[in-house]
Every structure is written in C-alpha cells, then in structure tokens.
Design an enzyme around this catalytic site. Structure first.
Site, PDB file in Angstrom:
ATOM      1  N   SER A 117       1.124  -0.747   0.138  1.00 25.87           N
ATOM      2  CA  SER A 117       0.206  -0.131  -0.423  1.00 25.87           C
ATOM      3  C   SER A 117       0.687   0.812   0.237  1.00 25.87           C
ATOM      4  CB  SER A 117      -0.742   0.365   0.950  1.00 25.87           C
ATOM      5  OG  SER A 117      -1.478   1.382   1.531  1.00 25.87           O
ATOM      6  N   SER A 118       0.116   2.246  -0.679  1.00 28.00           N
ATOM      7  CA  SER A 118       0.899   3.828  -0.794  1.00 28.00           C
ATOM      8  C   SER A 118       1.144   4.615   0.925  1.00 28.00           C
ATOM      9  CB  SER A 118       0.152   4.752  -1.491  1.00 28.00           C
ATOM     10  OG  SER A 118      -0.850   4.789  -1.502  1.00 28.00           O
ATOM     11  N   CYS A 119       0.412   3.569   1.349  1.00 28.02           N
ATOM     12  CA  CYS A 119       0.264   4.535   3.175  1.00 28.02           C
ATOM     13  C   CYS A 119       2.030   3.470   3.683  1.00 28.02           C
ATOM     14  CB  CYS A 119      -0.287   3.986   4.221  1.00 28.02           C
ATOM     15  SG  CYS A 119      -0.694   1.718   4.136  1.00 28.02           S
ATOM     16  N   TYR A 146      -0.887  -0.542  10.129  1.00 38.50           N
ATOM     17  CA  TYR A 146      -0.575  -1.567   8.864  1.00 38.50           C
ATOM     18  C   TYR A 146       0.245  -1.103   7.530  1.00 38.50           C
ATOM     19  CZ  TYR A 146      -2.851  -2.444   4.422  1.00 38.50           C
ATOM     20  OH  TYR A 146      -3.111  -3.163   3.104  1.00 38.50           O
ATOM     21  N   LYS A 150       2.801  -4.027   6.066  1.00 37.88           N
ATOM     22  CA  LYS A 150       3.229  -3.933   4.667  1.00 37.88           C
ATOM     23  C   LYS A 150       4.274  -3.467   4.323  1.00 37.88           C
ATOM     24  CE  LYS A 150      -0.657  -5.074   3.123  1.00 37.88           C
ATOM     25  NZ  LYS A 150      -0.701  -6.555   2.341  1.00 37.88           N
ATOM     26  N   HIS A 189     -12.768   3.117   2.741  1.00 37.07           N
ATOM     27  CA  HIS A 189     -12.484   3.402   2.339  1.00 37.07           C
ATOM     28  C   HIS A 189     -12.538   5.074   1.834  1.00 37.07           C
ATOM     29  CE1 HIS A 189      -8.979   0.661   2.006  1.00 37.07           C
ATOM     30  NE2 HIS A 189      -8.233   1.475   2.812  1.00 37.07           N
TER      31      HIS A 189
END
Length: 323
Positions: A117-119, A146, A150, A189
């Site tokens: 994920s881009s987070c 999270y 990842k 989301h």
C-alpha cells in the site's frame, strides 16, 4: 534489476494461487487472469482457510503446490478503522503475509507478487513519492500499524530473493476503488464511503452531506481493474528486489472528489466539512515513472471509474445494506 518478459513468461496452465480472491483486489486479478485464458486458478475463502493459522496455510500449500502466488489478502480499512484497531491491523497482516511467504518457500514457489500500500511511505515524503523514499521518515500515525506490516512484507520478499534466489516482487498500489469495494459506513475507504453517503442522502432527500476534515488533502485513485492488469504485467515484465509503485500519476482533493461523487450519484444538496475530524496525510501521490518506463499505463479515467463503481454499488446495494 528489470528482466525481459521473454525470460519469465507466465504459463496459462500454471497453478496460480490468489490469496484474498474474494476481495476487491483479488477478485479483479482473478477476472483478469481468467479473461487471459489462465485455466488453473486457485482460491480459498476465509472460512475455508484462515491465513492467520500457520499450520493450516502450510497444509494448504503442500496440497496445492502453486507455481505462482499473488498475495492480495489483507485486513484493510479506512482511516477510522486503521486508527481504531491498530493492534489487529498490525498482527493480522503480519501473520497473513508471513504464513503465505513461509509456506511458499516451503514448497519452492519461484514466482510471487506481494501487494502492499502507498501508506508505507513517510507522511511528509517528497511528492510525487518515489520508491526510494521508503524508510526515510515518520509514517502517518493513523495507519502506521498497517504500514509497518506492509513494510515487513516488502522486506520478506527481498530476504527470500536474497536467500533462496526467488523471482519474488512487491508492488505498492495507490488508493484503490471499484467493483467489490467495502462500502461500510464506518470502516470503508474514502471513495466508497462517499458513494454510499451521497447515495443515501439523495434517497432520504437530505439537504446537506457532511464530509470529514477540511477537504484539502489530495489523493490519487486507481481503478481496481487497472491494478489487476498491472499485476499481470509486472509478473511478466519485472524482476527486482525494489518495490514498484502502481498508480495514475495524478491526484485530486477530497473536496473535489466529493463533488464528483455527488454529481455521479445525482445528489444536489450542500456539502459541508466537519473540521473536528482528522485529515490524515496532506498529500499522497505516487511517482509511477518506473512502471511507465516498462510500458504500463492506467486506462480508466476517474470519472468513468466512479460511474462504474456506483453502478456496481446500486446492483449490489441490497446485500451490502447490512454490512
């Protein structure tokens, strides 16, 4: 680094295990592979296989012995869910990906794609965010648990490549949406949450809809079918330990997003902002120059993607209503 696709073609008869095949992402990947003629796709629902159960996952891999693994399984949610349940988001996701990758190594799976994920990138990373900004700054606190899970997955991909010589890769998608999304009023989301909120406000004849925060944060949105195409493309065209971004290369403010959703749904009331609610990261735009240089680009524009997603929501609204 990147290798020629001729060196690593995907055999359409290969056994391909898609973890999370009932979710939005896994489902899109399943449809894409099926449409391309892959004849041996394998999936297991969470009732059939709890990916947090290490013994069960190892047994499943021994039985199936997949040639290719695509890890699209994760505990996911929006800003409220991430902020409310950080322990579960960290623990569940670590267990899921560690079990999948360890089991894949136990049966010598040579090809694996891990989806992150881009987070994972720092909250104040330089925009647009390049892959090498990973681990260069502090994370966004509302989804740091999270993100750490990842990041650990990326590291496990790199470690397996280094130790076992696997052709494993990891890809970091931007914010995703599309058919099969989670439209829960609290735990979804932002885009599906807005679709549901504006739809219900239209039906109820509400004079206004309240959106969280200031509306100024900017986000990038990738239609899930574009991601599915990117996953197959990367499996056939990319072989590097470094993660690779998948996005659209453009972003939009949350306020502008709300206005597009309202217009798509047909809601004509006022849109207000609840300034007491958090904004999250101010901007999160991925640099997609590396995947574009390989020859991939998204195909679905945001307005078209939202229209398709709203159509799917309307068709499935009765079964989603209680969720």
């Amino acid at each position: 680094m990147s290798q020629s696709s001729a060196l690593y073609p995907l055999d359409h008869k290969s056994t391909v295990y898609i973890a999370g095949h009932r979710g939005m992402v896994g489902g899109a990947i399943w449809r894409e592979l099926s449409n391309r003629g892959f004849t041996n796709l394998i999936g297991a629902t969470s009732q059939e296989l709890d990916l947090r159960n290490r013994e069960a996952v190892f047994g499943f891999f021994q039985d199936v012995k997949p040639d290719v693994v695509i890890d699209a399984a994760a505990r996911v949610g929006g800003i409220l869910a991430n902020n409310s349940y950080p322990a579960e988001f960290l623990s569940d996701n670590l267990q899921i990906q560690v079990n999948i990758m360890d089991a894949a190594n136990s049966v010598d799976v040579d090809r694996l794609l891990f989806l992150g994920s881009s987070c994972i990138y720092p909250k104040f990373a330089e925009q647009p965010i390049k892959e090498d900004s990973l681990l260069t700054g502090a994370l966004e606190p509302t989804n740091d648990a999270y993100a750490i899970a990842k990041i650990a997955g990326i590291m496990q991909v790199q470690a397996s490549r280094r130790q076992y010589g696997r052709h494993w890769i990891s890809a970091m998608p931007t914010n995703l949406y599309g058919p099969g999304d989670n439209f829960h009023p609290d735990n979804s989301h932002v885009l599906p949450a807005l679709i549901r909120r504006f739809h219900e406000a239209k039906l109820a004849g509400d004079s206004e809809v309240v959106m969280w925060g200031t509306g100024t944060p900017r986000r990038e949105f990738l239609y899930v079918e574009d991601l599915a195409r990117a996953c197959v493309f990367l499996l056939e065209n990319y072989d590097s330990p470094e993660t690779i971004n998948v996005g659209v290369g453009d972003d939009i403010s949350i306020r502008e997003l709300g206005e597009i959703v309202a217009a798509t749904v047909g809601y004509t009331g006022k849109i207000e902002q609840d300034l007491s609610k958090p904004d999250g990261t101010p901007r999160k735009l991925l640099d997609i120059s590396r995947i574009k240089a390989l020859g991939w680009a998204p195909e679905i524009e945001l307005e078209e993607g939202i229209r398709r997603t709203y159509q799917w929501f309307q068709a499935h609204n009765s079964e989603l209503r209680a969720k």
